[in-house]
Scaffold this active site. Structure first.
Site: not given
Ligand code: DNO
Length: 355
Positions: A207, A245, A272, A317-318, A331
């Site tokens: 990541h 990501c 992501h 994501d997020h 989340y």
């Protein structure tokens, strides 16, 4: 690609497997044994148990995020041998259970960093946000207490209180580590684990550092195209791969995201995909996934993934906190579910246009 959602396990997540199963198109979860510490061997029985639980809900485990790396490995001290041996044992146990994707990071001390957990946006939603000014005004040991916003009674991934309690010692461990040394320690680790990854066909997916620059004077290496290609070349094995990501690489506006994706063809094992909205180059907040809500062209990101023949799991994501949901910042269920559908819509259109 396969659409997935991150799930922290029934004892930690406000979102249930049943809810995840009802998001159109989502077939897998990305999960972890959230109560294990970096350096611990993951018992095979616990992996079997979580796998059975996920499968009973009509889903499957598409990958693990994360099996965290002990700081001894990142700093390259002699005790790393034991921790690498433990990591190999965990990989073996995962491999034997048919799990072939492991996301991890190599960020010193802090995992991802944000300075606000609930910044209000004009539509009344709240989001994670970051300003460099706020970080510069802080002492690292006060970082945790200083993040503004409520964690809604949850523990933030990468910000576990046990870790934060040791923060001064952690800084001490990294005092002689610069970027080159960190690269060297990463190479050492990867070379040791590649045989077990080859044996069980486990894709390791690093990541990126978030934000993609050094914070508190600590080295950060997984930040841009040059460095990620350096890492791919230094251990040139397809099992040494990447979690792409968009929101982490995207923190640095000089990173051309579609170009980075194309340059990593064959090495992106997990994605992501999320958007950010920049107020200044060092003040950004998380947006909804739609291109129109933020700074990135999400269509171009998905198109680049499509064009390199990406077949791995993707997750939104997020998410923003919307509709009065109370969940771990970033989340919750609702906005990530919207994101999953939007990304699948883009993908369908890209796929059909290519027929
Ligand atoms: C934050 C996450 C990170 C990520 C780790 C991977 O929301 O993307 O905590 O899981 O860096 O090891």
């Amino acid at each position: 690609m396969e659409m997935t959602l991150r799930w922290y396990g029934k004892d930690f997540d406000t979102v249930t497997l049943k809810q995840i199963r009802q998001i159109p198109g989502v077939t897998g979860v990305i999960t972890t044994l959230y109560d294990t510490q970096p350096g611990e061997v993951w018992p095979r029985e616990r992996i079997q148990a979580i796998k059975a639980e996920v499968e009973a809900a009509g889903l499957h485990i598409a990958g693990i995020e994360s099996v965290n790396i002990h700081d001894a490995i990142k700093t390259g001290v002699p005790e790393r041998e034991q921790y690498i041996a433990n990591y190999i044992k965990t990989l073996e146990n995962l491999g034997k259970e048919g799990i072939h994707l492991v996301c991890y990071n190599f960020m010193p001390v802090f995992d991802w960093t944000r300075t606000e957990l609930a910044r209000m946006r004009p539509d009344g939603s709240t989001v994670l946000a970051y300003t460099q000014e706020a970080v510069d005004a802080l002492k690292p040991e006060n970082m945790f207490e200083s993040i503004s916003g409520d964690t809604n009674g949850t523990v933030m991934p990468g910000w576990e209180p046990e870790r934060m309690a040791k923060i001064k010692d952690l800084f001490e461990m990294y005092k002689d580590i610069d970027d080159d040394k960190l690269f060297e320690n990463l190479k050492y680790f990867l070379e040791k684990i590649m045989p077990v990854c080859d044996k069980y066909d486990i894709n390791m997916a690093i990541h990126p550092d978030d934000p993609a620059w050094s914070v508190f004077g600590l080295p950060r290496i997984i930040t841009n195209k040059t460095n990620i290609l350096r890492m791919m070349n230094m251990v040139d094995n397809p099992h040494n791969g990447v979690t792409f990501c968009s929101g982490s690489y995207g923190t640095n506006l000089e990173n051309d995201l579609p170009d980075m994706i194309r340059s990593l063809k064959g090495r992106i094992h997990f994605a992501h995909v999320r958007n950010l909205k920049f107020n200044t180059p060092t003040d950004f907040e998380e947006a909804a996934h739609l291109s129109s809500d933020g700074t990135f062209d999400m269509y171009e990101i998905m198109k680049a993934l499509y064009e390199i023949g990406f077949t791995g799991p993707i997750r939104p994501d997020h998410g923003r906190m919307i509709w009065d949901e109370v969940a771990m910042p970033g989340y919750g269920l609702y906005d990530r579910a919207l994101g999953a559908c939007y990304l699948q819509g883009l993908w369908e259109a890209i796929e059909k246009a290519d027929r």
